[in-house]
Scaffold this motif. Structure first.
Motif: not given
Length: 166
Positions: A26-55
């Protein structure tokens, strides 16, 4: 480790945000401070597909001459409702977003996702046994083939600078 022995991504984020995480990490909450000193980016839970794959997933018989650009409204939402997932998995319907393509040839890839790190509620909704139920519903709705279904990941939406620094 979290209370239920689920790894928390912040344990792995000491230097840079990882581009992907396993579904049970589970990623940290978006915008929260990570141990590395940066803000946690937005994460989405899903599949990376090309448009032809989804079609190909949404119209395997190629009955339609085209799949609409608005995959979510025209294809995914009607299937989600038809299968009755809206009642039990309210707020978890698969959505579609774009990301820069990995191969650099296409302009973008699609992320078909059903959760994010935008709120504590969304993160809690994918902990424990509920995660498997949500995965099964999304795989069924999207008609994902067996070779694509295991590619589920948390995907970071990180803007990379294209300018060189000296």
């Amino acid at each position: 480790m979290a209370d239920n022995d689920t790894p928390i991504a912040s344990e792995f984020m000491a230097k840079n945000p990882p581009e992907t995480l396993e579904p049970t990490t589970i990623p940290p909450l978006w915008g929260s401070m990570a141990p590395g000193g940066y803000r946690t980016p937005p994460y989405t839970l899903g599949w990376r597909l090309t448009p032809p794959q989804l079609r190909a997933c949404l119209d395997p018989e190629r009955a339609r001459t085209t799949i609409p650009i608005d995959y979510e409204t025209r294809c995914i939402t009607p299937r989600w409702r038809e299968f009755g997932y809206g009642k039990n998995l309210c707020g978890s319907m698969p959505r579609v977003s774009t990301m820069p393509a990995k191969d650099g040839v296409r302009g973008y890839d699609l992320i078909v996702y059903f959760s994010s790190n935008a709120s504590k509620e969304k993160l809690e909704a994918v902990r424990g046994p509920k995660l498997q139920e949500m995965i099964a519903a999304a795989v069924h709705t999207l008609n994902l083939p067996d070779d694509l279904a295991p590619d589920l990941k948390w995907h970071a939406h990180i803007r990379r600078s294209t300018t060189k620094r000296n």
